[in-house]
Enzyme design. Structure first.
Site, PDB file in Angstrom:
ATOM      1  N   LYS A  20      15.001 -14.966   4.958  1.00  9.98           N
ATOM      2  CA  LYS A  20      15.423 -16.269   5.472  1.00  9.98           C
ATOM      3  C   LYS A  20      16.693 -16.720   4.750  1.00  9.98           C
ATOM      4  CE  LYS A  20      10.860 -17.492   7.075  1.00  9.98           C
ATOM      5  NZ  LYS A  20       9.520 -17.880   6.670  1.00  9.98           N
ATOM      6  N   GLN A  25       6.670 -21.855   1.932  1.00  7.33           N
ATOM      7  CA  GLN A  25       6.223 -20.549   2.419  1.00  7.33           C
ATOM      8  C   GLN A  25       4.704 -20.425   2.251  1.00  7.33           C
ATOM      9  OE1 GLN A  25       8.296 -18.008   3.839  1.00  7.33           O
ATOM     10  NE2 GLN A  25       6.303 -17.189   4.378  1.00  7.33           N
ATOM     11  N   ASP A  33      10.150 -26.045  10.244  1.00 13.06           N
ATOM     12  CA  ASP A  33       9.044 -25.207  10.738  1.00 13.06           C
ATOM     13  C   ASP A  33       8.404 -25.807  11.988  1.00 13.06           C
ATOM     14  OD1 ASP A  33       8.551 -22.825   9.556  1.00 13.06           O
ATOM     15  OD2 ASP A  33       7.280 -23.609   7.963  1.00 13.06           O
TER      16      ASP A  33
END
Ligand SMILES: NC(=O)c1ccc[n+]([C@@H]2O[C@H](COP(=O)([O-])OP(=O)(O)OC[C@H]3O[C@@H](n4cnc5c(N)ncnc54)[C@H](OP(=O)(O)O)[C@@H]3O)[C@@H](O)[C@H]2O)c1
Length: 289
Positions: free
Chosen positions: A52, A96, A119
């Site tokens: 990412k 995460q 997200d």
């Protein structure tokens, strides 16, 4: 044989646009900035966060991984998240997953403010989708968003299509069912208690498999017209340790019109959506076009 909906060519087209958009935001005095919180050293999470960071930096954005030890105190974890959430220079933040056991009771989706929730898990973002948004006023969760992008790139018009989604998780099946409904598809959201699953799938124009079971959907779930489109969200390992989806690719590939391969399909799209969400968040927070 079906057309393969591969992410790579789509990604290169979208990345070019994302680079230009990021440049234009920077020219207006704002550098899109993502912070990722990584707790512990869970090997796949370490790889995902590295990927990412690389993607964001290639796009021209700033990205930092904030590493916390596996045994981090809950108060320290929460204050780290809050501090980043309050920082005006950070536009996107995510934690995460999975978190270590002692932090798993925390509803991470609600910790991150909705405007920085790249997200797309915050209740406010999900509510916007529930209300009919397709991403104009909300940050849409990344995997469903990536699936829509793929279908749009392949000129698949969802309007009036019958879709069978297998899997009702909060990260894939449920938000995808809402999004596809907002694009005027007629969606049946299936799960482990669905009766006549094969019949539901046979009557669909598009089948989305998000089950988490290697090669579960085979040609017996398809009808005979060879026009169905298969979206395989699954990321599993087969009996030989090779990466595979929830769909038995070899069994269905000659019985459908389009299919997303695993690897090289939906998985790669998720990170693109994250990049799109970061730019959207940076623009919205700074009232830029
Ligand atoms: N490509 C990507 O970027 C990406 C992103 C996220 C996830 N994934 C992958 O997608 C898959 C699904 O992930 P998830 O997090 O959504 O999974 P999940 O939370 O485990 O949910 C699985 C869903 O499948 C349903 N299911 C299980 N067995 C079934 C059966 N025999 N028949 C019908 N439905 C069944 C479950 O039904 P119940 O609700 O009734 O239990 C549940 O709704 C996994 O392989 C995951 O690795 C990929």
């Amino acid at each position: 044989m079906a057309t393969l909906l591969k992410a790579k060519p789509i990604a290169s087209r979208i990345c070019e646009k994302l680079n230009q958009e990021c440049e234009s935001i920077k020219n207006q005095g704002v550098t899109p900035y993502l912070k990722v919180i990584l707790v512990g050293e869970h090997p796949p999470s370490v790889i995902y966060t590295k990927n990412k960071k690389k993607f964001m930096e290639d796009m021209g954005a700033k990205c930092d991984i904030i590493k916390l030890p596996d045994n981090v105190d809950e108060k320290v974890f929460l204050s780290t998240v809050n501090e980043i959430a309050d920082s005006a220079e950070v536009h996107g933040l995510f934690v995460q997953l999975p978190l270590p056991k002692h932090l798993q009771h925390i509803d991470v989706g609600q910790l991150v403010p909705s405007e920085k929730d790249v997200d797309g898990f915050h209740a406010q973002n999900l509510y916007q989708i529930l209300k009919g948004d397709t991403g104009e006023n909300a940050l849409v969760s990344c995997t469903p968003k990536g699936i829509i992008t793929m279908l749009q790139d392949a000129d698949v018009d969802l309007k009036g299509k019958k879709v069978a989604i297998i899997g009702r998780s909060l990260i894939v099946g449920k938000p995808l069912s809402m999004l596809m409904t907002n694009y005027n598809a007629t969606v049946t959201l299936c799960h482990s208690r669905t009766e006549n699953l094969k019949e539901v799938c046979k009557s669909a124009d598009i089948i989305v498999a998000a089950i988490g079971k290697a090669k579960y959907v085979d040609s017996s779930y398809l009808n005979k017209n060879k026009k169905q489109i298969i979206v395989d969200v699954g990321i599993n390992h087969d009996e030989n340790g090779n990466l595979c989806g929830d769909v038995d690719f070899d069994s269905v590939v000659d019985h459908c019109s389009m299919i997303t391969p695993v690897p090289g399909g939906v998985g790669r799209m998720t990170i693109l959506s994250l990049g799109q969400n970061l730019l959207q968040a940076a623009k919205q927070q700074n009232h830029l076009n």
